[in-house]
Design a protein around this motif. Structure first.
Motif, short mmCIF file in Angstrom:
data_model
loop_
_atom_site.label_atom_id
_atom_site.label_comp_id
_atom_site.label_asym_id
_atom_site.label_seq_id
_atom_site.Cartn_x
_atom_site.Cartn_y
_atom_site.Cartn_z
N LYS B 299 0.84 -1.21 0.00
CA LYS B 299 0.00 0.00 0.00
C LYS B 299 0.87 1.26 0.00
N HIS B 300 1.92 1.23 -0.77
CA HIS B 300 2.80 2.39 -0.85
C HIS B 300 2.12 3.53 -1.59
N PRO B 301 2.47 4.77 -1.21
CA PRO B 301 1.84 5.92 -1.84
C PRO B 301 1.94 5.85 -3.37
N TYR B 302 0.82 6.07 -4.03
CA TYR B 302 0.73 6.13 -5.49
C TYR B 302 0.89 4.76 -6.17
N ALA B 303 1.25 3.70 -5.44
CA ALA B 303 1.54 2.42 -6.10
C ALA B 303 0.32 1.89 -6.85
N SER B 304 -0.84 2.00 -6.25
CA SER B 304 -2.02 1.38 -6.87
C SER B 304 -2.41 2.08 -8.17
N ASN B 305 -1.92 3.30 -8.38
CA ASN B 305 -2.24 4.00 -9.62
C ASN B 305 -1.43 3.50 -10.81
N TRP B 306 -0.39 2.79 -10.55
CA TRP B 306 0.52 2.45 -11.62
C TRP B 306 0.51 0.98 -11.96
N TRP B 307 1.54 0.24 -11.68
CA TRP B 307 1.71 -1.10 -12.23
C TRP B 307 1.63 -2.16 -11.15
N PRO B 308 1.77 -3.44 -11.54
CA PRO B 308 1.73 -4.49 -10.52
C PRO B 308 2.84 -4.30 -9.48
N ASP B 309 2.71 -5.05 -8.43
CA ASP B 309 3.61 -4.98 -7.29
C ASP B 309 5.09 -4.86 -7.71
N ALA B 310 5.72 -3.79 -7.24
CA ALA B 310 7.18 -3.65 -7.35
C ALA B 310 7.68 -3.59 -8.78
N HIS B 311 6.93 -2.94 -9.66
CA HIS B 311 7.33 -2.92 -11.07
C HIS B 311 8.07 -1.65 -11.49
N GLY B 312 8.38 -0.78 -10.56
CA GLY B 312 9.32 0.30 -10.85
C GLY B 312 8.74 1.50 -11.57
N LEU B 313 9.01 2.68 -10.99
CA LEU B 313 8.61 3.93 -11.62
C LEU B 313 9.85 4.75 -11.96
#
Lengths: 371, 371, 371, 371
Positions: B299-313
């Motif tokens: 549940k890291h900030p902004y994570a759910s807006n982007w890609w699957p778990d731990a996929h790097g921004l």
């Protein structure tokens, strides 16, 4: 420290081809009860509770002073006067005045062929000895930045009011203990001298500590952390920081140098690694390079004295390497990397003093004003 | 910067559930020729070479000012006066005086319901947003140390005399460009304010650079590096360093906080990682922990807006996240982490000014003396 | 995957100078309700619940098949027959037989000028594209070792019985999902083909999982982990491992190559870094080198399309880079690094099949026996 | 090895409180010329060129056999028969048959109160001893994965045809030398036994090497690398790899365990660190944790015998720690972590044999078939 030094003198004989073997003649310490078993365990032939007996001991050529900082001066002066070579724990002394007296005595003694040494042991950690060589070879070019921190974390509020937390006994806190090491390393690696301290801040975060054996609190009056900025004669700018309350940093003696042609980085917590960036390589494949600094194939300093390629050394090896280098120096040979003498250690002490003065006066301090 | 901002406004619509969609209404820029293809590529409905036309454009609610530092003030004041919300690139202005005028204008405009924003984009790098949350939750306890460096290496002697190396055009060198970011981060993460600068040093290592298009040399008069020490109201001591000549450091925006209960460390070169040390754990298994900070499971900030778990921004996601947070703020909702406004950015600018003054005066500077 | 692909087609227009712009013509999906908002959000001009309508859509030149593995074959064959270029998610198909049919169809279509593509997106992660270039330039010499692991940890006993855990729906578990990627990467980087699988083991650690929406347990019959050993035609030996229960490994796609002249190492959890060891350097300063692989100064692949030097990219950029490369390929230009087509992906599928057969038969399997 | 063992016996007396001091009685070696200075340097009271004289030496309680692998059996059997405790270098023997004979002899001798030891020194590297403790305490839960590699790079084509590259002399190449260590570590850490080898591949990359002292080439017939897959009785799957041609890997003894509750990772190149992932923590702040494994505050195994908190140990300390543990065991006390005896080392030898057989037969091998 007695263990580390005794071990160093003893192991140097085994792992190095010394010009003359080192004989552990006499150990001196105040605690009579502990002295005998200590001497037996570490192979000292004799033991005494009075260091003064060493003054007249003709067989002894070198005395190694590993007492607390405020007790370096008296034996060092007496032993130099008696014609002994003297090695001394770092920092050179508890005060700049003491350090200056010792430096002056060493200067005079030098004319009589006596040598002095100060146990800045990290110089002989293989990765840092390699770093020294690389700087000497011009791998860094003109140095722009020195960034050094020595961070520990054992000084939290649960740590009781040990003697180390009282100024009267310890002189200073993290500053003398930890900044002494990284100022020496910065000078050693760059081969340059600090000319100005551009600001400093000292902080005691934990002012009340439990008095050992009681439930009462007493006052800690030494610094838990000291930070300062400095510049070198050659133009490099530098930052130094020592702390005992840097949570997560156990023994994090880190130094980085950035030069026009390359950079180096070391962290004692990963002591067998030296990081090197060669800026003369094409940017496409340039990057920080992790050198395993205990390589016999790499002809790394001291590597051939120890184990097979890349098999890892520890804290104590800096001391053993230094004991061997001292033996070389006494036989008129060149040590692998330069050995710090009292003169050299006095320069480090001047920088430490300048930092304290800068913190106190809230202004820059020129080193030419600190004598 | 025009690309990063345009992309942010456009992508925010796609990856976030916004209260109202963001419409890219008009882009303004001086270069008429480049303007039209730029507008087409990035989806701007209209284009103009005169930002003043935006003042009377009723459909426009927010204007994003991404000009050079010295050109922030005029449009910001005019647009606030015209009832627009204003976002502005960092640092807030080229001079403290300009910044103060903008802060004052923003204060007045706030009473009329207008909001201001400054693009300190790193706050919304997920690892740093997570760091902010952890500090808020008390995971660090009382903070002892802040250690921040923003090191780059593109400013060597081969780099020509770009406008960035001339004070008249750029205001300052590494200081305004890089220290601005880390001073903001230090204030953002700690939630605390700097009260004193304890010393500073600014250095121009490369004073002569080739004038572009010629073989002649001209004078660079901005700093290549600025270091300073500071302390916070809450007692923490801090060091800041910005450099463009730190060989081997490409975009090394590093910040570490050590507190009584724990520590955090971030390096933008490994931007998807946050290092955390929990000092409340038993020392036997305590250690720096590498949190992959783009975890949906976490549940890291902004994570759910982007890609699957731990996929790097990447770099740009800080901007997109900020554009989305601005859209939330304009709709009266709470952003994921605090948004810096002109008031906030003015405080950062005061610290930068205090550091320059400290370097110049070779003395400590209290922030209460910098207005 | 629909989001990642839609974003890729859209962003490629913005960040690349394409020969012809990419138009997002029609999106097809079964869920009628979700379809329209999806199309609007991502900029698709039309939407349909029946992909067959695309067969006769003259304006459409390329169709991108991003369905589940077992549903790749039907649209791919129909669309190739209808004269469309086809891009397909990885792995190529749910079974080797399906994959072979698709490969055969692609071969025929190629004669008619049609191209096929498979979304092995990691090839275009900048660090891996750089790795490919370095191998091509001979930086590694003869390759001895390939060591590849793709480890995740979301498949613990608390994860419910999703369709991914049922063989009928998913084909396989970690093997098809994760080993597919690293087998492709190993073939891509080495430019060599696997000739034998020397042993394999597949394991289902969690056999009972909660059926979603119930409190009952059901049986998971796909592998949680598959390991296998292989050798390449050129003599290199290789190990591959995929797992969903490797606690602490979130998205750890790691590949290392050791050659006679040098080595490379990549970990997707730190995706902007490539580690390189140049064994032709003197051992004294040789070491693993951390290349920040998004350097414009370093002329790294794709770097100039994105942000300033070393500013970091994310997961999605591999897709955008691939969309741009497909657009180049369709215009007859050369992509930055090779694009995998059905022929190529079929070779990867043969390796995956050989591994499963080796695990089942408890013996080595020659690739020449897997068709 | 003579140096490492001599140092170990000598230093154990200094750094440990042993029940009885260790006396270095007699050193035996074939090279008469080197023997005397060796004995003097390392403190052996006597020296002999014939180990058989030790058989009747009543004062000697333990003999430490550090000869080449094929020469372990004869002295071990003779000395056990003569009532001596025997320590032996790893691997236990050059062949499985020899190893079995030694195991049988040790079983018999055990009934007469004699103990045997095999120098799998890495068990007593502090970080791995800590790993053992953490597994014992259930920190990993059920173990899914063991991943072990021991990679070196000194075996390139420039290395001459040393005896190590000839099967007749060395038995095997990387396999017996390096896989022996990591198979022991895997068994030690998991406390579990391997039941099947699922495939293996052995490779000699450099078949022709220069005969020392000549310009002629001769044939190397030992493996440069051996990889194999295995499974444990408890269900874990494992991979093992040993190589002497893994460019960039100097002494990279790496082992990782992934369990349902947590994971551990160790790399001997950074030997003072243990990486731990606690999967029972919330995913938000979970991550791999770097434990500095020489912490006295952390009560890490062996830490209190050496230096202050987190001051770093080296390769030799594993030997010294083992010598001290042997002294404890001979006095009937419990060693800090389990000591491997001949029985235990024989199990490791069976696994090595099963791997070779699997590579040769190109099929899985059950350990129950290897005796």
């Amino acid at each position: 420290m007695g263990r580390a030094h005794s071990n160093a003198w003893s192991q140097a004989n085994k792992f190095f081809e010394l010009p003359r073997p080192i004989a552990l003649h006499t150990v001196a310490a105040r605690d009579a009860e502990a002295l005998v078993p200590f001497a037996r365990r570490w192979g000292w032939a004799q033991a005494t509770t009075d260091w003064r007996t060493l003054v007249d001991e003709h067989e002894v050529e070198l005395v190694d002073v590993a007492t607390s900082n405020d007790a370096h001066q008296a034996p060092a002066l007496a032993l130099l006067a008696a014609g002994k070579h003297v090695a001394c724990e770092k920092p050179l002394a508890g005060t700049l005045a003491d350090a200056r007296t010792m430096r002056d005595a060493a200067r005079k003694a030098k004319k009589r062929g006596l040598q002095t040494f100060v146990w800045f042991n990290y110089r002989r950690c293989p990765a840092l000895a390699l770093a020294w060589e690389l700087v000497r070879e011009g791998k860094l070019g003109r140095i722009h930045h020195v960034r050094a921190t020595y961070l520990q974390s054992w000084g939290g509020p649960d740590t009781p009011l040990l003697w180390r937390f009282k100024k009267a006994a310890a002189g200073s806190g993290a500053h003398g203990d930890l900044n002494a090491h990284i100022v020496d390393l910065a000078r050693f690696l760059t081969g340059d001298e600090i000319v100005e301290v551009h600001g400093a801040v000292a902080r005691t975060f934990v002012t009340q500590r439990t008095i050992p054996g009681t439930k009462k609190k007493g006052r800690s009056d030494v610094d838990d952390a000291v930070l300062f900025l400095a510049s070198f004669a050659g133009g490099a700018v530098a930052s130094f920081e020592a702390s005992r309350v840097a949570s997560g940093r156990l023994n994090s003696n880190v130094i980085e140098l950035n030069g026009a042609k390359g950079s180096l980085r070391f962290d004692f917590e990963s002591m067998n690694e030296l990081w090197f960036h060669d800026a003369t390589l094409p940017p496409r494949t340039a990057g920080w390079r992790r050198i395993v600094a205990t390589s016999t194939a790499g002809k790394h300093p001291y590597a051939s004295n120890w184990w097979p390629d890349a098999h890892g050394l520890g804290y104590e090896h800096g001391f053993v390497n230094m004991a061997a280098d001292i033996a070389l120096a006494l036989a008129g040979r060149k040590p692998v990397v330069p050995l710090p003498d009292f003169e050299d250690a006095y320069e480090t002490q001047r920088v430490l003093e300048a930092a304290l003065r800068s913190a106190r006066e809230r202004a820059s301090v020129k080193l030419s004003d600190v004598r």
